[in-house]
Design a protein around this motif. Structure first.
Motif, PDB file in Angstrom:
ATOM      1  N   LEU A   4       0.822  -1.206   0.000  1.00 58.67           N
ATOM      2  CA  LEU A   4       0.000   0.000   0.000  1.00 58.67           C
ATOM      3  C   LEU A   4       0.859   1.261   0.000  1.00 58.67           C
ATOM      4  O   LEU A   4       2.038   1.219   0.371  1.00 58.67           O
ATOM      5  N   PRO A   5       0.262   2.378  -0.419  1.00 58.31           N
ATOM      6  CA  PRO A   5       1.008   3.644  -0.401  1.00 58.31           C
ATOM      7  C   PRO A   5       1.127   4.190   1.023  1.00 58.31           C
ATOM      8  O   PRO A   5       0.151   4.646   1.613  1.00 58.31           O
ATOM      9  N   TYR A   6       2.315   4.119   1.572  1.00 56.21           N
ATOM     10  CA  TYR A   6       2.543   4.664   2.914  1.00 56.21           C
ATOM     11  C   TYR A   6       2.930   6.132   2.811  1.00 56.21           C
ATOM     12  O   TYR A   6       3.403   6.572   1.770  1.00 56.21           O
ATOM     13  N   PRO A   7       2.725   6.915   3.881  1.00 49.47           N
ATOM     14  CA  PRO A   7       2.219   6.512   5.188  1.00 49.47           C
ATOM     15  C   PRO A   7       0.699   6.325   5.193  1.00 49.47           C
ATOM     16  O   PRO A   7      -0.007   6.880   4.350  1.00 49.47           O
ATOM     17  N   LEU A   8       0.227   5.550   6.161  1.00 52.71           N
ATOM     18  CA  LEU A   8      -1.207   5.337   6.352  1.00 52.71           C
ATOM     19  C   LEU A   8      -1.598   5.779   7.748  1.00 52.71           C
ATOM     20  O   LEU A   8      -0.810   5.672   8.698  1.00 52.71           O
ATOM     21  N   LEU A   9      -2.824   6.259   7.848  1.00 51.60           N
ATOM     22  CA  LEU A   9      -3.299   6.796   9.115  1.00 51.60           C
ATOM     23  C   LEU A   9      -4.258   5.807   9.779  1.00 51.60           C
ATOM     24  O   LEU A   9      -5.300   5.461   9.212  1.00 51.60           O
ATOM     25  N   LEU A  10      -3.873   5.367  10.964  1.00 49.19           N
ATOM     26  CA  LEU A  10      -4.753   4.536  11.783  1.00 49.19           C
ATOM     27  C   LEU A  10      -5.835   5.402  12.420  1.00 49.19           C
ATOM     28  O   LEU A  10      -5.818   6.630  12.308  1.00 49.19           O
ATOM     29  N   ASP A  11      -6.740   4.751  13.125  1.00 48.93           N
ATOM     30  CA  ASP A  11      -7.721   5.504  13.897  1.00 48.93           C
ATOM     31  C   ASP A  11      -7.161   5.765  15.293  1.00 48.93           C
ATOM     32  O   ASP A  11      -5.956   5.642  15.521  1.00 48.93           O
ATOM     33  N   GLY A  12      -8.025   6.120  16.230  1.00 50.97           N
ATOM     34  CA  GLY A  12      -7.588   6.421  17.590  1.00 50.97           C
ATOM     35  C   GLY A  12      -8.192   5.455  18.587  1.00 50.97           C
ATOM     36  O   GLY A  12      -8.572   4.338  18.251  1.00 50.97           O
ATOM     37  N   GLY A  13      -8.279   5.898  19.820  1.00 50.25           N
ATOM     38  CA  GLY A  13      -8.832   5.054  20.872  1.00 50.25           C
ATOM     39  C   GLY A  13     -10.301   4.770  20.649  1.00 50.25           C
ATOM     40  O   GLY A  13     -11.046   5.610  20.138  1.00 50.25           O
ATOM     41  N   PHE A  14     -10.713   3.568  21.026  1.00 47.89           N
ATOM     42  CA  PHE A  14     -12.114   3.201  20.828  1.00 47.89           C
ATOM     43  C   PHE A  14     -12.931   3.354  22.106  1.00 47.89           C
ATOM     44  O   PHE A  14     -13.975   4.002  22.105  1.00 47.89           O
ATOM     45  N   ALA A  15     -12.453   2.764  23.181  1.00 55.58           N
ATOM     46  CA  ALA A  15     -13.219   2.843  24.428  1.00 55.58           C
ATOM     47  C   ALA A  15     -13.360   4.282  24.896  1.00 55.58           C
ATOM     48  O   ALA A  15     -14.445   4.707  25.310  1.00 55.58           O
ATOM     49  N   THR A  16     -12.259   5.038  24.826  1.00 56.18           N
ATOM     50  CA  THR A  16     -12.344   6.419  25.297  1.00 56.18           C
ATOM     51  C   THR A  16     -13.282   7.256  24.435  1.00 56.18           C
ATOM     52  O   THR A  16     -13.931   8.180  24.922  1.00 56.18           O
ATOM     53  N   GLU A  17     -13.379   6.927  23.144  1.00 52.96           N
ATOM     54  CA  GLU A  17     -14.311   7.665  22.285  1.00 52.96           C
ATOM     55  C   GLU A  17     -15.746   7.274  22.594  1.00 52.96           C
ATOM     56  O   GLU A  17     -16.652   8.120  22.570  1.00 52.96           O
ATOM     57  N   VAL A 106     -10.335   8.401  -3.101  1.00 56.05           N
ATOM     58  CA  VAL A 106      -9.370   7.488  -3.723  1.00 56.05           C
ATOM     59  C   VAL A 106      -8.381   6.927  -2.700  1.00 56.05           C
ATOM     60  O   VAL A 106      -7.485   6.171  -3.062  1.00 56.05           O
ATOM     61  N   GLN A 107      -8.554   7.290  -1.456  1.00 52.29           N
ATOM     62  CA  GLN A 107      -7.668   6.795  -0.405  1.00 52.29           C
ATOM     63  C   GLN A 107      -7.987   5.332  -0.066  1.00 52.29           C
ATOM     64  O   GLN A 107      -9.141   4.901  -0.149  1.00 52.29           O
ATOM     65  N   PRO A 108      -6.974   4.543   0.322  1.00 51.45           N
ATOM     66  CA  PRO A 108      -7.272   3.191   0.808  1.00 51.45           C
ATOM     67  C   PRO A 108      -8.064   3.264   2.104  1.00 51.45           C
ATOM     68  O   PRO A 108      -7.761   4.095   2.973  1.00 51.45           O
ATOM     69  N   ARG A 109      -9.075   2.448   2.219  1.00 58.92           N
ATOM     70  CA  ARG A 109      -9.878   2.340   3.442  1.00 58.92           C
ATOM     71  C   ARG A 109      -9.874   0.868   3.845  1.00 58.92           C
ATOM     72  O   ARG A 109     -10.455   0.027   3.156  1.00 58.92           O
ATOM     73  N   LEU A 110      -9.203   0.587   4.939  1.00 56.67           N
ATOM     74  CA  LEU A 110      -8.936  -0.784   5.327  1.00 56.67           C
ATOM     75  C   LEU A 110      -9.618  -1.137   6.639  1.00 56.67           C
ATOM     76  O   LEU A 110     -10.003  -0.260   7.420  1.00 56.67           O
TER      77      LEU A 110
END
Length: 326
Positions: A4-17, A106-110
């Motif tokens: 994949l084309p790096y860099p890629l952005l992860l999400d954040g915290g789940f429980a705290t959200e 057009v961004q990768p969504r994984l």
């Protein structure tokens, strides 16, 4: 490999959200996993919020989702398996809903399958100590294999993410498990990422040097790793840890995972956050990106963990362009 084309952005915290956005009480041992049964729509809403903030990756709400965990909370085996599989279904549904409403995207969504460490199931803060008592490597292999056999029945998973791994013992178990799956499934197994929790500038949470833990991952001859790195770790340790990781990963063609927590301090005894310890989004983004800008590599997966929300991810997205496109 994902290629994949790096860099890629992860999400954040789940429980705290879930706590902040929906005022969920997640103080019990199931933590965020209880919403898989009680309020699954809130989980999908969090996934969508992170996509809207710029995240490339939805991490399933399965960090704390285990068969023994649900059953000890009073659910039967069928209910537990349905809830576990729902974690994947919700992330995939959120991705498709986001794509449908953003036709020009057009961004990768994984979708990353979150596999929390054994310490998360114990729910006594062991993901920050690696103190697993009398547990053996084989115990941990069985623990993770059982849940993966359930979760991988769902389609739409792009890679597996073993998260907040605190111990050398668990690194060895993951290595053995990945090797076993690769052999048994004749290569038909998703790429694997592994992320350690650290309590110093060069050691994981049980005191093992990070570089030693990384070598243990490959001790069974397991291949198919996409990225390794650190998460649920204080920002003050990140610069030194990233330096170790980038050099080790570059020699092996792997990406580097970096998603620290938002600065909050967790009180394991009270099962709650110490007030007023979270980093503001702008500070979180600038501190993390400052650690990365000196490297010529773009092979990073970056994001956040506990205490990091959509505003933090949005700040990362907006400022990452300056760092990685310079």
């Amino acid at each position: 490999m994902l290629n994949l084309p790096y860099p890629l952005l992860l999400d954040g915290g789940f429980a705290t959200e879930l706590e902040d956005r929906f005022q969920k009480d997640l103080s019990g041992k199931l933590w965020s996993a209880k919403c898989l049964i009680e309020d699954p729509e809130s989980i999908k809403a969090v996934h969508l919020a992170y996509f809207e903030a710029g995240s490339n990756i939805a991490t399933t709400c399965s960090y704390q989702a285990t068969l023994p965990g649900f059953m000890s909370a009073g659910y039967n085996e069928v209910e537990a398996e349905v809830a576990m599989r729902r974690s994947v279904q919700l992330a995939v549904a959120a991705r498709e809903e986001y794509r449908a409403s953003h036709a020009n995207d057009v961004q990768p969504r994984l979708v990353a399958l979150s596999v929390g460490c054994y310490g998360a199931y114990l729910a006594g803060g062991q993901e920050y100590t690696g103190d697993y008592g009398n547990a053996t490597v084989d115990d941990l292999v069985c623990f993770h294999q059982h849940r993966l056999d359930i979760l991988l029945q769902e389609s739409g998973i792009d890679f597996i993410l073993f998260e907040t791994v605190p111990s050398r013992l668990e690194a060895e178990a993951i290595s053995k498990l990945v090797h076993r799956y690769r052999k048994d499934k004749d290569g038909q197994f998703p790429p694997v990422c592994v992320s350690f929790s650290c309590q110093s500038e060069d050691r994981i949470s049980d005191g093992t040097p990070l570089l030693e833990a990384l070598e243990v991952l490959q001790s069974s001859g397991a291949d198919g790793f996409e990225a390794v790195g650190v998460n649920c770790t204080k920002m003050t340790y990140i610069p030194s840890l990233v330096s170790l990781l980038v050099n080790w990963n570059k020699a092996r063609g792997l990406a580097t995972l970096v998603y620290p927590d938002g600065g909050q301090v967790w009180n394991a005894e009270a099962r709650g956050w110490v007030p007023n310890t979270k980093l503001p989004p702008s500070d979180f983004a600038s501190n993390l990106l400052h650690c990365l800008q000196k490297y010529d590599s773009k092979m990073f997966l970056i994001g956040g963990c506990c205490g990091v929300g959509p505003d933090h991810i949005r700040a990362l997205r907006e400022n990452a362009k300056t760092v990685f496109e310079a």
